[in-house]
Design an enzyme around this catalytic site. Structure first.
Site, PDB file in Angstrom:
ATOM      1  N   LYS A  26      10.810   0.904  27.215  1.00  0.00           N
ATOM      2  CA  LYS A  26      11.286  -0.055  28.193  1.00  0.00           C
ATOM      3  C   LYS A  26      10.289  -1.301  28.566  1.00  0.00           C
ATOM      4  O   LYS A  26      10.532  -2.072  28.425  1.00  0.00           O
ATOM      5  CB  LYS A  26      11.946   0.555  29.363  1.00  0.00           C
ATOM      6  CG  LYS A  26      12.699  -0.424  30.395  1.00  0.00           C
ATOM      7  CD  LYS A  26      12.892   0.211  31.847  1.00  0.00           C
ATOM      8  CE  LYS A  26      14.147   1.377  31.488  1.00  0.00           C
ATOM      9  NZ  LYS A  26      14.676   1.952  32.507  1.00  0.00           N
ATOM     10  N   ARG A  95      10.776   2.665  37.628  1.00  0.00           N
ATOM     11  CA  ARG A  95      11.575   3.319  36.445  1.00  0.00           C
ATOM     12  C   ARG A  95      10.738   3.827  35.459  1.00  0.00           C
ATOM     13  O   ARG A  95      10.012   3.386  34.975  1.00  0.00           O
ATOM     14  CB  ARG A  95      12.477   2.173  35.719  1.00  0.00           C
ATOM     15  CG  ARG A  95      13.513   1.336  36.721  1.00  0.00           C
ATOM     16  CD  ARG A  95      14.099   0.256  36.023  1.00  0.00           C
ATOM     17  NE  ARG A  95      14.655  -0.738  36.835  1.00  0.00           N
ATOM     18  CZ  ARG A  95      15.884  -0.687  37.040  1.00  0.00           C
ATOM     19  NH1 ARG A  95      16.910   0.301  36.879  1.00  0.00           N
ATOM     20  NH2 ARG A  95      16.349  -1.695  37.964  1.00  0.00           N
ATOM     21  N   GLY A 104      19.356   7.998  31.332  1.00  0.00           N
ATOM     22  CA  GLY A 104      19.777   8.779  32.683  1.00  0.00           C
ATOM     23  C   GLY A 104      19.061   9.781  32.764  1.00  0.00           C
ATOM     24  O   GLY A 104      19.216  10.563  33.891  1.00  0.00           O
ATOM     25  N   MET A 106      15.691  10.671  33.336  1.00  0.00           N
ATOM     26  CA  MET A 106      14.630  10.853  34.251  1.00  0.00           C
ATOM     27  C   MET A 106      14.925   9.941  35.527  1.00  0.00           C
ATOM     28  O   MET A 106      16.024   9.380  35.685  1.00  0.00           O
ATOM     29  CB  MET A 106      13.127  10.386  33.580  1.00  0.00           C
ATOM     30  CG  MET A 106      13.035  11.503  32.610  1.00  0.00           C
ATOM     31  SD  MET A 106      11.481  10.734  31.494  1.00  0.00           S
ATOM     32  CE  MET A 106      11.879   9.553  30.903  1.00  0.00           C
ATOM     33  N   ARG A 339      16.772  -3.543  24.613  1.00  0.00           N
ATOM     34  CA  ARG A 339      16.158  -2.464  23.502  1.00  0.00           C
ATOM     35  C   ARG A 339      17.270  -2.531  22.223  1.00  0.00           C
ATOM     36  O   ARG A 339      18.412  -2.943  22.442  1.00  0.00           O
ATOM     37  CB  ARG A 339      16.350  -1.095  24.056  1.00  0.00           C
ATOM     38  CG  ARG A 339      17.442  -0.484  24.227  1.00  0.00           C
ATOM     39  CD  ARG A 339      17.529   0.747  25.059  1.00  0.00           C
ATOM     40  NE  ARG A 339      18.984   1.034  25.457  1.00  0.00           N
ATOM     41  CZ  ARG A 339      19.206   1.924  26.191  1.00  0.00           C
ATOM     42  NH1 ARG A 339      18.515   2.765  26.594  1.00  0.00           N
ATOM     43  NH2 ARG A 339      20.491   1.794  26.565  1.00  0.00           N
ATOM     44  N   HIS A 452      27.282   6.252  31.713  1.00  0.00           N
ATOM     45  CA  HIS A 452      26.394   7.298  30.996  1.00  0.00           C
ATOM     46  C   HIS A 452      27.170   8.348  29.837  1.00  0.00           C
ATOM     47  O   HIS A 452      26.642   8.505  28.819  1.00  0.00           O
ATOM     48  CB  HIS A 452      25.956   8.417  32.161  1.00  0.00           C
ATOM     49  CG  HIS A 452      25.316   9.594  31.974  1.00  0.00           C
ATOM     50  ND1 HIS A 452      26.143  10.817  31.774  1.00  0.00           N
ATOM     51  CD2 HIS A 452      24.114   9.638  31.654  1.00  0.00           C
ATOM     52  CE1 HIS A 452      24.928  11.571  31.254  1.00  0.00           C
ATOM     53  NE2 HIS A 452      23.891  11.054  31.192  1.00  0.00           N
ATOM     54  N   SER A 783      13.346  26.274  -8.913  1.00  0.00           N
ATOM     55  CA  SER A 783      14.265  25.861  -8.011  1.00  0.00           C
ATOM     56  C   SER A 783      14.012  26.595  -6.668  1.00  0.00           C
ATOM     57  O   SER A 783      13.989  27.885  -6.735  1.00  0.00           O
ATOM     58  CB  SER A 783      15.523  25.947  -8.411  1.00  0.00           C
ATOM     59  OG  SER A 783      16.493  25.453  -7.369  1.00  0.00           O
ATOM     60  N   CYS A 851      17.447  24.487  -4.015  1.00  0.00           N
ATOM     61  CA  CYS A 851      18.717  24.778  -3.936  1.00  0.00           C
ATOM     62  C   CYS A 851      19.288  25.582  -2.823  1.00  0.00           C
ATOM     63  O   CYS A 851      20.439  25.723  -2.544  1.00  0.00           O
ATOM     64  CB  CYS A 851      19.429  25.479  -5.392  1.00  0.00           C
ATOM     65  SG  CYS A 851      18.579  27.080  -5.707  1.00  0.00           S
ATOM     66  N   TYR A 871      14.743  16.936  -7.998  1.00  0.00           N
ATOM     67  CA  TYR A 871      15.914  16.727  -7.400  1.00  0.00           C
ATOM     68  C   TYR A 871      16.284  17.687  -6.241  1.00  0.00           C
ATOM     69  O   TYR A 871      15.581  18.714  -6.045  1.00  0.00           O
ATOM     70  CB  TYR A 871      16.951  17.152  -8.545  1.00  0.00           C
ATOM     71  CG  TYR A 871      17.122  18.701  -9.013  1.00  0.00           C
ATOM     72  CD1 TYR A 871      17.901  19.266  -8.315  1.00  0.00           C
ATOM     73  CD2 TYR A 871      16.223  18.965  -9.897  1.00  0.00           C
ATOM     74  CE1 TYR A 871      17.914  20.786  -8.734  1.00  0.00           C
ATOM     75  CE2 TYR A 871      16.586  20.284 -10.358  1.00  0.00           C
ATOM     76  CZ  TYR A 871      17.160  21.147  -9.852  1.00  0.00           C
ATOM     77  OH  TYR A 871      17.277  22.636 -10.270  1.00  0.00           O
TER      78      TYR A 871
HETATM   79  C1  PEP Z   1      18.059  30.709  -1.346  1.00  0.00           C
HETATM   80  O1  PEP Z   1      17.829  31.839  -1.437  1.00  0.00           O
HETATM   81  O2  PEP Z   1      17.742  29.808  -0.897  1.00  0.00           O
HETATM   82  C2  PEP Z   1      19.366  30.541  -2.546  1.00  0.00           C
HETATM   83  C3  PEP Z   1      19.893  29.174  -2.933  1.00  0.00           C
HETATM   84  O3  PEP Z   1      19.868  31.729  -2.787  1.00  0.00           O
HETATM   85  P1  PEP Z   1      21.170  32.495  -1.835  1.00  0.00           P
HETATM   86  O4  PEP Z   1      21.417  31.648  -0.591  1.00  0.00           O
HETATM   87  O5  PEP Z   1      22.026  32.616  -2.771  1.00  0.00           O
HETATM   88  O6  PEP Z   1      20.216  33.710  -1.527  1.00  0.00           O
END
Ligand code: PEP
Ligand code: MG
Length: 906
Positions: A26, A95, A104, A106, A339, A452, A783, A851, A871
């Site tokens: 602000k 303020r 709102g 504080m 803002r 609010h 992975s 993963c 990835y």
């Molecule tokens: C993990 O452990 O992150 C994974 C992808 O394998 P899972 O969840 O199957 O143990």
């Protein structure tokens, strides 16, 4: 000590919008507006640094009082008035204003400077005695509650008493004499509660108010809000002291809140609420329902024109949707705040594209203005437009979405109730925050889009309908009544549509989101043309894909999932969990495998399983033709495929009683007992299983290789990658790798052509991360299994802790988000970085992905981009979110000014 004295106070003309850390949002924006020459009442900002020092030391830092004194003097000379003078007094507002907006949460104190003498001075200057005494009443009440900590109910009771004795219903029925009586009663309350009189010294009032605002940084609702919004607890708030202007000086005065475009839909054109003859707090509190801003054009065309001009300057300057608070004092416009405005997910996408098309921002900035979280919201289902449910009321649609839940009438009920709830209130106050968090949606009978409830719900992505003034909400009786006589009691199901404002009794059917249908390719281009939100999403996805460096793969285990993931833009499968292939009808094969008494028997069972697995893989390779499919060898403990120990014991005991014992069941029971583990997640699973029951892995690899061979023969382009789970170091991996290679060679020889499959490993135990360099000598890819890596790094059981003690960890601020949802960058993330660096040092072309669940979490995606993964892989539904975030991560290599730190802190 002769260091130069730290400076804590800055006049509005001294700052700018780049100093939000120091001046709060602000304060920085007030400074920016002042420097743009816009009509801002003069004032000064006390820095967040002063607040931090105050909160640490329990007292004002040395020199602060003098600095405030100097700035106050400058302010007085700018206005040609003196704070709290008996004659023509200057009053100030005090303020809060933190770096990130906390609407709102504080404290604010208005009308500082009024006392028994200056109230008369104000009356004379304004030519309005009633107004002066009403202001004094507001001050004692606000100051009493927020600075002195007196229960606001006491003031409300005293006010009601005066109203009763005078026979008037509303506050505006009270004349100056009645208000004098109210002030006297309020002052008595102050004396009784605190043992001293209401402070008459204006400077003392100011100092006490500043202290109260500092302290309000740590009040409960502010802490809850910060935890929820991932705002660090150690920033502190700035305090803005501004010379008061009055919107309650009669019909030619008023106050309002406005947006430069519609924050709910993203539609162009100014948008807002105006309330004549009122103070700013009346609009935000939602206690009176304001009129649309367009009405101001009729009420005060000159001020309306000027306001439009100011808003256009602001939008051009900030190059974004801005919101403003303004006051008109007897026909003179004053800007109290601006803002960059909060917006719904749909509006965010539309606005990004609009500003891009207007040439005000570039593609990178546009990408910075939409988030994966917002895309997730747009992928939520909506109410079925063909449902024949008739609304029982229509309110103001304040935050879109479709919410169905049991009506509850206060925050406590919302948090107590099991299952989804809709919080129903006449209006919400900041104290309703826990209820809003717990609810699917919020419904109020009062207030506008800027009340609010609306602001907070929009910020949190909750469905919200406000200003449904045909509903009579009786919170005490815990029910509301619709105009048609329908009575909804606590616990009854209702449905609210935050896109149209419709309120329904009962549950309305919900249909998938149009955005999901678009991603699934179920909408044709023409239809898409009709909906600007879809168009905007589609364009932002193109930009994200053009800019992202990270690949996005999906976790998918079936041909159907694989196909869906591909439609959502997945560039391969990053994790195919093979264990589901042993469930259902196939389960008994696993039982037989475990019970097999000879190698020959085992081979027989495996030979039965082989064609089934093969069929699965052929389907998945076909769905992902030409793209990598990373198949993980069996991971969970064997007992997961066996009957429950207790159930089976009962079955065997009953059979024994009847004298009809089944030998198979008895042997199975012995096996279940033998395989029982206290900590199965840390037991015989993953690579360990592969080493102990070698035929199993050989069968899986054969199925993969033969499926690949079949696809090649059919003219396909299968790209299998074989992944070993849960290794702790290079030795386990190498044994498995040799076995996998042996089977691959064998199948290739029989097929008569090469079958290539990369062989790599999950990194999901700390020891694997710490020995990554040696593992990379043989592994072709890594992975990260961040689910297990989080579990084993923290020593948290991933199946148990989120429901048990995590709530306490959130409350204590140990982490802001669950480390199973958002990667703990400091701890688990460090292991990831080590493994990436050491793996790549040995094998520069090592392919690396993730993963675990974090692969689809927006803030984690940004981390994975930073540490150089190739990835991320996530569930099909999250693939668009990951694509968008990967694009944003790529353009935000250097964090923008509003980037917030995420994940575990400390
Ligand atoms: C993990 O452990 O992150 C994974 C992808 O394998 P899972 O969840 O199957 O143990
Ligand atoms: Mg795992």
């Amino acid at each position: 000590m002769n260091e130069t004295r730290q400076r804590y106070v800055y006049g509005f003309a001294e700052g700018d919008m780049d100093h939000k850390d120091l001046l709060g949002g602000k304060g920085a924006n007030l400074a920016e507006m002042t420097n743009l020459g816009l009509p801002v009442p003069p004032g000064f900002t006390i820095s967040t640094e002063a607040c931090r020092r105050f909160l640490t030391d329990g007292k004002e830092p040395p020199g602060l009082a003098e600095e405030i004194g100097e700035h106050l003097k400058r302010l007085e000379s700018a206005r040609g008035m003196r704070l709290g003078a008996a004659d023509n007094p200057m009053l100030v507002s005090v303020r809060s204003g933190a770096k990130y907006s906390m609407p709102g949460m504080m404290e604010t104190v208005l009308d500082i400077g009024l006392n028994d003498a200056s109230v008369d001075g104000l009356a004379a200057a304004a030519g309005d005695e009633r107004f002066a005494w009403d202001s004094y009443r507001r001050l004692v009440q606000m100051f009493g509650a927020t600075v002195l900590g007196i229960d606001p109910g006491e003031f409300a009771t005293a006010l009601d008493e005066v109203k009763r004795s005078r026979g008037v219903a509303g506050d505006d029925g009270l004349d100056a004499a009645a208000l004098r009586e109210v002030v006297a009663a309020y002052k008595r309350i102050v004396r009784e509660a605190t043992g001293r009189d209401f402070p008459q010294d204006p400077r003392e009032q100011l100092d006490m108010a500043v202290r109260a605002v500092f302290s309000s940084w740590n009040i409960e609702r502010a802490r809850v809000y910060r935890a929820r919004e991932h705002i660090p607890h150690d920033l502190g708030t700035a305090v803005n002291v501004m010379s008061m202007v009055f919107g309650n000086l009669g019909p030619d005065s008023g106050t309002g809140v406005a947006f430069t475009r519609d924050p709910a839909t993203g539609a162009p054109g100014v948008y807002g609420d105006y309330l004549a003859n009122a103070q700013g707090e009346d609009v935000v509190a939602g206690t009176r329902t304001p009129v649309p801003l367009q009405e101001l054009e009729r009420i005060d065309p000159a001020s309306f024109e000027e306001l439009l001009g100011v808003m256009s300057v602001l939008e051009g300057h900030y190059r974004d949707l801005c919101d403003v608070e303004f006051t008109i004092e007897r026909g003179k416009l004053w800007m109290l705040q601006t803002r960059v405005g909060k917006r719904t997910a749909a509006a965010a996408f539309r606005l990004a594209v609009q500003f891009l098309d207007d040439g005000l921002i570039d593609v990178k900035t546009a990408l910075g203005r939409v988030t994966g979280e917002q895309l997730v919201q747009l992928m939520f289902p909506q109410f079925d437009p063909h449902s024949d449910g008739e609304p029982i009321a229509n309110g103001v649609p304040a935050s879109p979405g479709a919410a169905v839940g049991a009506a509850v009438f206060d925050s406590a009920a919302a948090t107590r109730h099991e299952g989804p709830v809709i919080l129903v209130r006449r209006e919400t106050s900041p104290d309703d925050l826990p209820g809003i968090i717990a609810a699917e949606g919020v419904l109020t009978s009062r207030g506008g889009k800027t009340s609010h409830a609306a602001v907070v719900a929009r910020g949190m992505g909750k469905t919200c309908v406000v200003g449904t003034d045909t509903l009579e909400v009786d919170a005490e009786e815990r029910r509301f009544t619709a105009p048609d006589g329908t009575v909804v009691r606590e616990g009854d199901l209702i449905s609210i549509d935050g896109t149209t404002g419709a309120v329904y009794a009962g549950a309305i059917e919900v249909v998938p989101s149009a955005v999901v249908e678009y991603f699934e390719g179920r909408l044709d281009a023409d239809e898409r043309h009709l909906d600007p939100v879809l168009q905007a999403v589609a364009r932002m996805m193109v930009y994200a894909d053009e800019h992202r460096r990270l690949g996005v793969h999906a976790n998918a285990d079936t041909p159907a999932d694989a196909a869906r993931a591909r439609q959502f833009g997945a560039e391969g499968i990053g994790l195919c969990r093979t264990e589901h292939m042993f469930l259902g009808e196939r389960r008994h094969h696993v039982e037989e495998l475990i019970l097999a008494e000879s190698a020959a028997e085992q081979d027989k069972v495996l030979a039965e399983l082989l064609p089934m697995q093969l069929g699965d893989f052929v389907g998945i390779f076909a769905a992902m033709d030409g793209l990598p499919v990373t198949i993980r060898l069996i991971d969970p403990p064997l007992h997961e495929f066996l009957p429950d120990f207790t159930d089976l014991s009962v079955k065997v005991a009953l059979a024994e009683e009847r004298g009809a014992v089944d030998g198979g069941d008895v042997r199975l029971l012995q096996a279940v007992r033998r395989l029982h583990e206290q900590n199965p997640m840390l037991g015989l699973r993953g690579v360990r299983l592969g080493l102990v029951v070698p035929g199993l892995v050989a069968m899986q690899v054969r199925a993969i290789a033969e499926a690949a061979a079949a696809r090649i023969r059919a003219g396909g382009d299968p790209r299998p990658e074989i992944m070993v789970p849960l290794i702790g170091g290079p030795e386990e991996f190498e044994l498995m790798r040799e076995e996998i290679q042996r089977v691959l060679d064998d199948v290739a020889e029989t097929a008569g052509f090469a079958i290539s499959a990369k062989i790599g490993t999950m990194i999901e135990l700390p020891r694997a991360a710490l020995t990554a360099g040696r593992i990379a000598e043989r592994a072709e890819f890594f992975s990260f299994g961040t689910n297990d890596l989080t579990q084993t790094t923290w020593g948290f059981s991933r199946d148990d802790v989120e429901g048990s003690f995590f709530p306490v960890y959130f409350e204590k601020g140990i982490f802001a988000a669950s480390p199973f949802e958002s990667l703990d960058e400091v701890g688990v993330g460090r292991l990831v970085s080590i493994a990436v660096d050491e793996g790549r040092a040995v094998r520069p072309d090592l392919a690396i992905g993730v993963c675990g669940e974090h692969g689809g979490d927006p803030s984690s995606v940004r981390f994975f981009d930073r540490v150089g993964l190739d990835y991320v892989s996530c569930s099909p539904f999250r693939v668009p979110v990951a694509r968008l975030e990967a694009g944003r991560a790529a353009v935000a290599a250097k964090a923008g000014p509003d980037a917030r730190p995420r994940a575990a802190k400390r």
